[in-house]
Design a protein around this motif. Sequence first.
Motif, PDB file in Angstrom:
ATOM      1  N   ARG A  72      54.591  59.529  79.435  1.00 10.31           N
ATOM      2  CA  ARG A  72      55.149  60.280  78.304  1.00 10.31           C
ATOM      3  C   ARG A  72      54.561  59.863  76.957  1.00 10.31           C
ATOM      4  O   ARG A  72      54.683  60.600  75.974  1.00 10.31           O
ATOM      5  N   TYR A 124      52.883  62.190  74.375  1.00  7.06           N
ATOM      6  CA  TYR A 124      53.645  63.382  74.007  1.00  7.06           C
ATOM      7  C   TYR A 124      54.995  63.061  73.373  1.00  7.06           C
ATOM      8  O   TYR A 124      55.691  63.962  72.918  1.00  7.06           O
ATOM      9  N   ARG A 125      55.341  61.790  73.335  1.00  2.17           N
ATOM     10  CA  ARG A 125      56.695  61.388  72.940  1.00  2.17           C
ATOM     11  C   ARG A 125      57.058  61.813  71.519  1.00  2.17           C
ATOM     12  O   ARG A 125      58.138  62.363  71.296  1.00  2.17           O
ATOM     13  N   HIS A 146      57.579  65.521  71.276  1.00  4.35           N
ATOM     14  CA  HIS A 146      58.812  65.816  72.003  1.00  4.35           C
ATOM     15  C   HIS A 146      60.027  65.523  71.118  1.00  4.35           C
ATOM     16  O   HIS A 146      60.909  66.369  70.958  1.00  4.35           O
ATOM     17  N   ASP A 153      58.672  72.612  75.261  1.00  4.71           N
ATOM     18  CA  ASP A 153      58.678  71.171  75.013  1.00  4.71           C
ATOM     19  C   ASP A 153      57.421  70.526  75.605  1.00  4.71           C
ATOM     20  O   ASP A 153      57.020  70.855  76.719  1.00  4.71           O
ATOM     21  N   PRO A 154      56.802  69.598  74.871  1.00  2.77           N
ATOM     22  CA  PRO A 154      55.615  68.912  75.394  1.00  2.77           C
ATOM     23  C   PRO A 154      55.859  68.197  76.724  1.00  2.77           C
ATOM     24  O   PRO A 154      54.937  68.074  77.528  1.00  2.77           O
ATOM     25  N   TYR A 155      57.076  67.760  76.966  1.00  2.52           N
ATOM     26  CA  TYR A 155      57.359  67.102  78.246  1.00  2.52           C
ATOM     27  C   TYR A 155      57.251  68.089  79.405  1.00  2.52           C
ATOM     28  O   TYR A 155      56.763  67.745  80.475  1.00  2.52           O
ATOM     29  N   TRP A 156      57.690  69.311  79.212  1.00  2.72           N
ATOM     30  CA  TRP A 156      57.561  70.328  80.267  1.00  2.72           C
ATOM     31  C   TRP A 156      56.099  70.743  80.399  1.00  2.72           C
ATOM     32  O   TRP A 156      55.560  70.819  81.493  1.00  2.72           O
ATOM     33  N   TRP A 192      58.574  66.413  82.499  1.00  2.10           N
ATOM     34  CA  TRP A 192      59.698  67.025  83.202  1.00  2.10           C
ATOM     35  C   TRP A 192      59.085  67.855  84.323  1.00  2.10           C
ATOM     36  O   TRP A 192      58.213  68.694  84.095  1.00  2.10           O
TER      37      TRP A 192
END
Length: 84
Positions: free
Chosen positions: A13, A16-17, A20, A64-67, A72
């Motif tokens: 992560r 991208y944290r 996010h 979202d950058p996590y997706w 995610w």
Amino acid sequence: MWGSYCDGVLEKRAPYRQAHLDGLNAQKEAGTLITIGPTKDIKMVFGIYDAEDEDTVRKLVESDPYWQNGIWTEYEIREWIQAL
């Protein structure tokens, strides 16, 4: 919203944290995001949104950058009725 994290999330992560967190803060300021965070074992994420419809939440999650970067790995949205 319930979702799952990828394996090795803490390392993966990192790039991208900040983006996010910036996005989540903007959603919180707009009043759409009530709360969000990981489970203690960092295997799942849980969020509560105040949105007009499910599609609005899906758009937020999927932008979202996590997706977008596989942090995610899956998610589901359940409409919730606050009883108390």
